[in-house]
Design a protein around this motif. Structure first.
Motif, PDB file in Angstrom:
ATOM      1  N   ALA A   1       2.594   6.148  -2.678  1.00  0.00           N
ATOM      2  CA  ALA A   1       1.611   6.426  -2.299  1.00  0.00           C
ATOM      3  C   ALA A   1       2.190   7.106  -0.717  1.00  0.00           C
ATOM      4  O   ALA A   1       1.389   7.999  -0.154  1.00  0.00           O
ATOM      5  CB  ALA A   1       0.891   5.245  -1.830  1.00  0.00           C
TER       6      ALA A   1
ATOM      7  N   GLY B   1      -0.302   2.453  -3.237  1.00  0.00           N
ATOM      8  CA  GLY B   1      -1.478   2.775  -2.797  1.00  0.00           C
ATOM      9  C   GLY B   1      -2.895   2.232  -3.328  1.00  0.00           C
ATOM     10  O   GLY B   1      -2.825   0.926  -3.128  1.00  0.00           O
TER      11      GLY B   1
ATOM     12  N   VAL C   1       0.965  -1.287  -0.178  1.00  0.00           N
ATOM     13  CA  VAL C   1       0.044   0.076   0.102  1.00  0.00           C
ATOM     14  C   VAL C   1       0.747   1.207   0.013  1.00  0.00           C
ATOM     15  O   VAL C   1       0.612   2.263  -0.615  1.00  0.00           O
ATOM     16  CB  VAL C   1      -1.065  -0.059   1.107  1.00  0.00           C
TER      17      VAL C   1
ATOM     18  N   ASN D   1       3.471  10.301  -1.514  1.00  0.00           N
ATOM     19  CA  ASN D   1       2.268  11.463  -1.807  1.00  0.00           C
ATOM     20  C   ASN D   1       1.417  11.740  -0.424  1.00  0.00           C
ATOM     21  O   ASN D   1       1.028  13.098  -0.175  1.00  0.00           O
ATOM     22  CB  ASN D   1       1.111  10.967  -2.915  1.00  0.00           C
ATOM     23  N   TRP D   2       1.445  10.871   0.244  1.00  0.00           N
ATOM     24  CA  TRP D   2       0.479  11.085   1.698  1.00  0.00           C
ATOM     25  C   TRP D   2       1.592  12.280   2.440  1.00  0.00           C
ATOM     26  O   TRP D   2       0.970  13.019   3.166  1.00  0.00           O
ATOM     27  CB  TRP D   2       0.266   9.800   2.333  1.00  0.00           C
TER      28      TRP D   2
END
Length: 192
Positions: free
Chosen positions: A180, A167, A163, A183-184
């Motif tokens: 992901a 993502g 994940v 980006n988070w």
């Protein structure tokens, strides 16, 4: 073979699946080798094969548990054979490091074939099927329980890692980081 011996063999099979995934994790986090989509599918196949062994530990040996291991290992063998085929032509390059002079996708193909053989051998020991119903299920011992807990931890870590890398969408073909997660973190640090 007694049910306890069958559980020990299932625990060893589960431990083998965990060992493969832990070595892959070591290369991923220690050497910074982010797994490609085919590598992630192979990891999922090792986890699925481990589910067959885990069911054998928890509920006793049954042909259906070994069938899960065999079907998962066959699927994983197809995936790893596909990756071997992608890199077998001279000049196409390869992906990732080697271990014992072989790339991980080649080692995965060998390991999947070994899993099929191991599960088939356990199927040949059909005298253990139903033995627990006749003798009474006495629960699992400390070693099988430790193997189950290790397996659950490893597959949970795999899920979190996947994940973080992909993502909820497609994983990049040639990953260079944890898309992901990056980006988070970027949205958390940039409130605007």
């Amino acid at each position: 073979m007694t049910p306890a011996q069958a559980r020990t063999l299932n625990a060893l099979g589960l431990l083998g699946c965990c060992a493969v995934l832990l070595v892959a994790f070591w290369y991923q986090f220690r050497l910074g080798e982010v797994p490609c989509p085919l590598c992630l599918l192979q990891r999922a196949a090792f986890a699925a094969a481990g589910v067959g062994f885990a069911l054998g530990l928890r509920f006793g040996p049954k042909p259906s548990h070994h069938a899960i291991t065999i079907l998962s290992a066959v699927a994983g063998a197809f995936i790893s054979a596909r990756q071997v085929a992608l890199h077998i032509v001279p000049g196409t390059g390869s992906y990732g490091s080697t271990l014992f002079g072989l790339h991980f996708y080649t080692l995965a193909l060998i390991a999947f074939i070994a899993l099929v053989v191991a599960a088939a051998v356990l199927l040949l020991l059909d005298g253990t099927f139903g033995a627990e119903e006749r003798t009474g299920n006495k629960g699992i011992g400390a070693f099988p329980r430790a193997c189950l807990l290790l397996f659950l931890g490893v597959i949970l870590a795999n899920a979190v890692s996947t994940v973080a890398e992909c993502g909820g969408g497609l994983c990049p073909d040639d990953p260079s980081g944890y898309q992901a997660l990056d980006n988070w973190l970027r949205t958390r640090s940039d409130p605007s």
